[in-house]
Design a protein around this motif. Structure first.
Motif, short mmCIF file in Angstrom:
data_model
loop_
_atom_site.label_atom_id
_atom_site.label_comp_id
_atom_site.label_asym_id
_atom_site.label_seq_id
_atom_site.Cartn_x
_atom_site.Cartn_y
_atom_site.Cartn_z
N SER A 337 0.84 -1.20 0.00
CA SER A 337 0.00 0.00 0.00
C SER A 337 0.88 1.25 0.00
N ASP A 338 0.33 2.31 -0.59
CA ASP A 338 1.06 3.59 -0.59
C ASP A 338 0.76 4.39 0.67
N ASN A 339 -0.50 4.31 1.14
CA ASN A 339 -0.92 5.07 2.31
C ASN A 339 -1.92 4.24 3.10
N TRP A 340 -2.29 4.77 4.25
CA TRP A 340 -3.34 4.14 5.04
C TRP A 340 -4.64 4.13 4.24
N SER A 341 -5.39 3.06 4.40
CA SER A 341 -6.68 2.95 3.70
C SER A 341 -7.70 3.89 4.33
N GLU A 342 -8.84 4.06 3.67
CA GLU A 342 -9.94 4.82 4.24
C GLU A 342 -10.57 4.01 5.38
N TRP A 343 -11.15 4.69 6.34
CA TRP A 343 -11.86 4.01 7.42
C TRP A 343 -13.06 3.28 6.84
N SER A 344 -13.26 2.03 7.27
CA SER A 344 -14.36 1.23 6.74
C SER A 344 -14.83 0.24 7.80
N GLU A 345 -16.15 -0.03 7.76
CA GLU A 345 -16.71 -1.03 8.69
C GLU A 345 -16.43 -2.46 8.19
N THR A 346 -15.94 -2.57 6.97
CA THR A 346 -15.58 -3.89 6.44
C THR A 346 -14.37 -4.43 7.19
N ALA A 347 -14.59 -5.57 7.82
CA ALA A 347 -13.55 -6.12 8.71
C ALA A 347 -12.66 -7.11 7.99
N TYR A 348 -12.39 -6.86 6.74
CA TYR A 348 -11.44 -7.70 6.02
C TYR A 348 -10.93 -6.92 4.81
N GLN A 349 -9.84 -7.40 4.27
CA GLN A 349 -9.28 -6.78 3.07
C GLN A 349 -8.66 -7.87 2.21
N ASP A 350 -8.91 -7.78 0.90
CA ASP A 350 -8.37 -8.75 -0.04
C ASP A 350 -7.10 -8.20 -0.69
N PHE A 351 -6.10 -9.04 -0.79
CA PHE A 351 -4.84 -8.70 -1.45
C PHE A 351 -4.57 -9.77 -2.50
N THR A 352 -4.44 -9.35 -3.73
CA THR A 352 -4.25 -10.31 -4.82
C THR A 352 -2.86 -10.16 -5.43
N ASN A 353 -2.35 -11.31 -5.86
CA ASN A 353 -1.04 -11.36 -6.53
C ASN A 353 0.06 -10.71 -5.69
N LEU A 354 0.06 -11.03 -4.41
CA LEU A 354 1.13 -10.51 -3.57
C LEU A 354 2.46 -11.10 -4.03
N PRO A 355 3.48 -10.26 -4.16
CA PRO A 355 4.79 -10.81 -4.55
C PRO A 355 5.37 -11.63 -3.39
N TYR A 356 6.37 -12.42 -3.71
CA TYR A 356 6.99 -13.25 -2.69
C TYR A 356 7.92 -12.40 -1.84
N GLY A 357 7.89 -12.65 -0.54
CA GLY A 357 8.75 -11.90 0.35
C GLY A 357 8.07 -11.62 1.68
N LYS A 358 8.62 -10.66 2.44
CA LYS A 358 8.13 -10.33 3.77
C LYS A 358 7.19 -9.13 3.70
N PHE A 359 6.12 -9.18 4.53
CA PHE A 359 5.14 -8.11 4.59
C PHE A 359 4.83 -7.79 6.06
N GLN A 360 4.37 -6.58 6.25
CA GLN A 360 3.93 -6.16 7.58
C GLN A 360 2.67 -5.33 7.40
N ILE A 361 1.57 -5.83 7.99
CA ILE A 361 0.32 -5.10 7.89
C ILE A 361 0.05 -4.42 9.24
N LYS A 362 -0.37 -3.17 9.16
CA LYS A 362 -0.71 -2.39 10.34
C LYS A 362 -2.21 -2.14 10.33
N ILE A 363 -2.86 -2.35 11.47
CA ILE A 363 -4.31 -2.22 11.57
C ILE A 363 -4.63 -1.40 12.81
N ARG A 364 -5.64 -0.54 12.70
CA ARG A 364 -6.15 0.16 13.86
C ARG A 364 -7.67 0.28 13.74
N ALA A 365 -8.32 0.41 14.90
CA ALA A 365 -9.78 0.45 14.94
C ALA A 365 -10.25 1.80 15.49
#
Length: 600
Positions: A337-365
């Motif tokens: 991602s380039d920036n934080w996503s918009e606030w949403s009540e949707t409690a999931y997110q789909d990521f497609t065709n992720l490249p191979y390697g290490k990732f770190q997802i940050k979440i806040r409520a």
């Protein structure tokens, strides 16, 4: 529940999944768990058990232990079960089965002590008042709801103590019992104050003045003030509505105003606090990982390394927080991602065709009041596919080296083969050239030899011809001599006498018939013509010596005149002999006789 499970409690701040493990041999319906001293007692479909070193040890054969109730002021414990009422004793250390009361034949699901020697017992169908003797060894039924006009028509859901008063929960409101007239009546003041919660099927005490009222999974907190007035809060646990199992709802206090609430798909933790206390949203959690391609849930390993095929990923998140308004979530996936996503009540997110390697997802409520939680960080790795792993790359390198080596060996072998073929071709060409040269030399030698033989044959033929001519010449001279002698006269001019002529003619005839010249001729002829007479005699055995002589002369292509002189016959005689010879040889008329003999 259908078996007995256990898990180590990790505290209130740990929101990871509870990995329950089943107690061995606990299959079947578990109705209740009760703590007596250090012993945990299980009321089970197959009897009553205690937990010892991670296994169940049976202490009673009576099936279906629904509920335990201590008898105040004694060591006796009552248990309601499928077939009636049991008595246990607790000595402060161990719980032991004592007896099953013979006077109770109906299932007992509810138990409440009325006084020192009386208990209310019952099931959904009826409530009974049970009296005990002084030693709690015998029990008699003193009263039954079936004797009451109001209670006999009701379905009971429990017996509870509210503000030191026993009340009976039914499907149409709470009842109370008048000990003087021995009759049930509606608790009208209580039912009116409770409103819709008068039909609660379960009441769970919080403290002496507060209770949880549960009506078919709807939960309200009810407080009694000092004047007996009720204060009902039905919003506290409204998010849990319809998430509890009917008639088996349970709210268990754990510590410091925290409550564990059993749900039909897990647990909820509720913290009761004063409104003046500042509250912070708990950290959101990763609830589930799902492979979007297969639709299957992903169970990562301890290092959260996912398979390369899990790069189409749905990350579901949640918060251990319940409110009447849904929470909003915001995420940021580093490296994606380039920036934080918009606030949403949707409690999931789909990521497609992720490249191979290490990732770190940050979440806040964030709640509806704008309160934002701390940032939860979750790291995971998409493994490289097997064909990009280090061992695969090592294999590729080895395979490439092997291919290079094989190509080198192949080219070296091909070059050797090419050099070998070139050398073999050169040798073959040289061999062919040598063979041709040898063949040519042989041909030249044969030609020379044939030429020599031909020259020798011609020479022989010339010699034979000369010899034949000499014989002809000799015969002609003898013939001339014979003719001259006939004309010869003596000195007197007289011809020679016949006797003298006979003597001379005899000498001439002997010279004509002398075969020595012929034998010499025959020997020379055979040498030159490879046993011509022998082969001719074998092929045509009817030939006589004169025939062989004629054949030899014809073979030398001599004329009839020359042959006539050699044979000392006339030319006509030669022609006759030729004719006879043709017949003996079987030569057709169109075939030349001399050519036929030359072919032999």
């Amino acid at each position: 529940m259908r078996a007995y499970f256990q898990v180590k409690w990790k505290g209130l701040t740990n929101y990871n999944s509870l990995n329950f493990s089943q107690i061995p041999n606990s299959n079947g319906q578990v109705w209740t768990l009760a703590q007596f001293g250090d012993e945990l007692i299980c009321g089970h479909n197959d009897g009553t058990f205690k937990l010892v070193d991670g296994r169940l040890e049976k202490i009673s054969q009576i099936t279906g232990g629904w509920v335990f109730k201590p008898i105040f002021g004694t060591k006796n414990i009552l248990q309601g079960n499928y077939t009636g009422l049991s008595k246990f004793t607790f000595d402060g250390i161990h719980l032991a089965f004592v007896q099953q009361f013979a006077g109770v034949k109906e299932p007992v699901r509810f138990l409440a002590q009325k006084d020192n020697h009386a208990f209310w017992i019952g099931d959904w169908g009826q409530i009974q008042l049970l009296g005990f003797d002084a030693n709690f060894q015998q029990a008699d039924i003193l009263f039954s709801s079936k004797q009451d006009s109001i209670a006999s028509k009701r379905q009971f859901t429990g017996i509870y103590t509210l503000e030191n008063n026993l009340v009976f929960a039914t499907d149409s409101g709470f009842l109370q019992f008048d000990n003087i007239v021995k009759r049930f009546s509606y608790a009208d003041e209580l039912n009116t104050a409770l409103g819709s919660y008068k039909n609660s099927n379960k009441v769970i005490p919080i403290n002496t003045n507060s209770y949880w009222f549960i009506q078919k999974t709807k939960i309200a907190k009810v407080d009694f003030d000092s004047k007996g007035k009720l204060h009902i809060d039905s919003n506290l646990l409204s998010p849990l509505q319809d998430r509890m199992m009917n008639n088996y709802e349970n709210i268990l206090p754990i510590e410091n105003q925290y409550y564990l609430i059993g749900l039909d798909d897990g647990f909820a933790i509720y913290r009761h606090a004063d409104k003046s206390q500042k509250y912070t949203l708990p950290l959101p959690q990763i609830a589930q990982l799902v492979n979007l391609t297969t639709g299957q849930a992903i169970i990562p390993d301890s290092a959260f390394k996912l398979s390369s095929s899990d790069n189409n990923l749905r990350i579901s998140f949640s918060s251990p927080y319940y409110s009447s308004s849904p929470l909003q979530y915001q995420y940021y996936l580093e490296g994606y991602s380039d920036n934080w996503s918009e606030w949403s009540e949707t409690a999931y997110q789909d990521f497609t065709n992720l490249p191979y390697g290490k990732f770190q997802i940050k979440i806040r409520a964030r709640d509806n009041m704008g309160l934002v939680s701390e940032i939860q960080t979750f790291s995971f790795t998409i493994r490289y596919p097997w064909y990009l792993s280090w061992w695969a790359k090592a294999f590729y390198a080895l395979a490439l080296l092997a291919l290079i080596y094989l190509a080198y060996k192949f080219n070296l072998q091909r070059e050797r083969k090419r050099q070998f073929q070139i050398r073999r071709k050169w040798l073959e060409e040289k061999k062919i050239a040598l063979e041709r040269e040898t063949e040519q030399k042989e041909k030249d030698w044969i030609k020379l030899k044939n030429q020599q033989l031909e020259d020798q044959l011609q020479l022989k033929n010339k010699e034979l011809a000369n010899a034949a001519l000499n014989i002809v010449y000799k015969n002609e001279m003898l013939n001339n001599l014979h003719d001259e002698l006939k004309q010869l006269k003596d000195a007197d001019g007289n011809k020679l006498s016949s006797d003298e002529l006979k003597k001379i003619n005899k000498l001439i005839d002997d010279a004509h018939n002398d075969d020595r010249d012929w034998h010499i001729f025959e020997t020379s002829f055979n040498e030159s013509h490879e046993n011509f007479f022998k082969k001719l005699k074998q092929e045509f055995p009817d030939l006589v010596p004169n025939d062989l002589k004629l054949c030899a002369y014809l073979r030398l292509n001599m004329s009839s005149k020359e042959i006539a002189s050699l044979l000392n016959i006339s030319t006509r005689g030669v022609e006759i002999r030729r004719y006879r010879l043709r017949k003996k040889l079987g030569i057709p008329t169109d075939k030349n006789l001399s050519e036929f003999l030359m072919e032999r």
